[in-house]
Write a protein that holds these residues in place. Structure first.
Motif, short mmCIF file in Angstrom:
data_model
loop_
_atom_site.label_atom_id
_atom_site.label_comp_id
_atom_site.label_asym_id
_atom_site.label_seq_id
_atom_site.Cartn_x
_atom_site.Cartn_y
_atom_site.Cartn_z
N GLU A 62 -59.83 -1.08 -23.59
CA GLU A 62 -59.08 -2.55 -24.83
C GLU A 62 -58.35 -3.22 -24.04
O GLU A 62 -58.27 -5.00 -24.57
N ARG A 65 -61.45 -5.62 -23.28
CA ARG A 65 -61.64 -6.84 -24.30
C ARG A 65 -60.71 -7.66 -24.73
O ARG A 65 -61.11 -8.61 -25.05
N LYS A 72 -65.77 -10.12 -21.93
CA LYS A 72 -67.12 -9.78 -22.24
C LYS A 72 -67.99 -9.06 -20.83
O LYS A 72 -69.17 -8.61 -21.09
N GLY A 94 -65.51 -2.00 -28.45
CA GLY A 94 -66.23 -2.28 -28.07
C GLY A 94 -67.48 -1.64 -26.13
O GLY A 94 -67.53 -2.44 -25.66
N ASN A 96 -69.96 -0.73 -24.10
CA ASN A 96 -71.22 -1.07 -24.74
C ASN A 96 -72.12 -0.17 -24.17
O ASN A 96 -73.31 -0.33 -25.02
#
Length: 120
Positions: A62, A65, A72, A94, A96
């Protein structure tokens, strides 16, 4: 950047990444020091444990991000648990990709290739 509070796990992941051809591999024992290091010297990939003291992997994800500069960065989470709630929270934040420990080097390679494409 490999982030794990267990020295042996950091060493194993470093060896695996070296075997996969990664050259510049850094590691930190915790997310707080990793965040500071990543902000001052960018990385392309973060492999982080979930279960760590002070800040867990979800809080670390968190924080990454939420940062405009490093937000990113590719982030792969490691955990000893296949708890669906953790996986869902990581996905919502988010992440990956996700690897459940213990894992074979081939499994980590496959997760990295899903993000970056085939490693040569």
């Amino acid at each position: 950047m490999v982030v794990d509070d267990q020295t042996s796990m950091r060493a194993m992941i470093r060896r695996t990444l070296q075997d996969l051809g990664f050259k510049d591999i850094r590691d930190k024992a915790g997310p707080v020091e990793a965040l500071a290091a990543i902000k001052s010297d960018r990385v392309h990939l973060i492999i982080s444990d979930y279960n760590m003291p002070d800040m867990d992997g979800l809080q670390f994800l968190e924080a990454v991000r939420g940062d405009a500069v490093i937000g990113k960065t590719v982030f792969i989470m490691l955990t000893g648990s296949a708890d669906k709630e953790i996986v869902q929270k990581a996905a919502a934040l988010g992440v990956n990709n996700y690897v459940v420990k213990p894992f074979a080097p081939a499994a980590l390679k496959e997760k990295i290739e899903r993000v970056f494409g085939e490693l040569t």
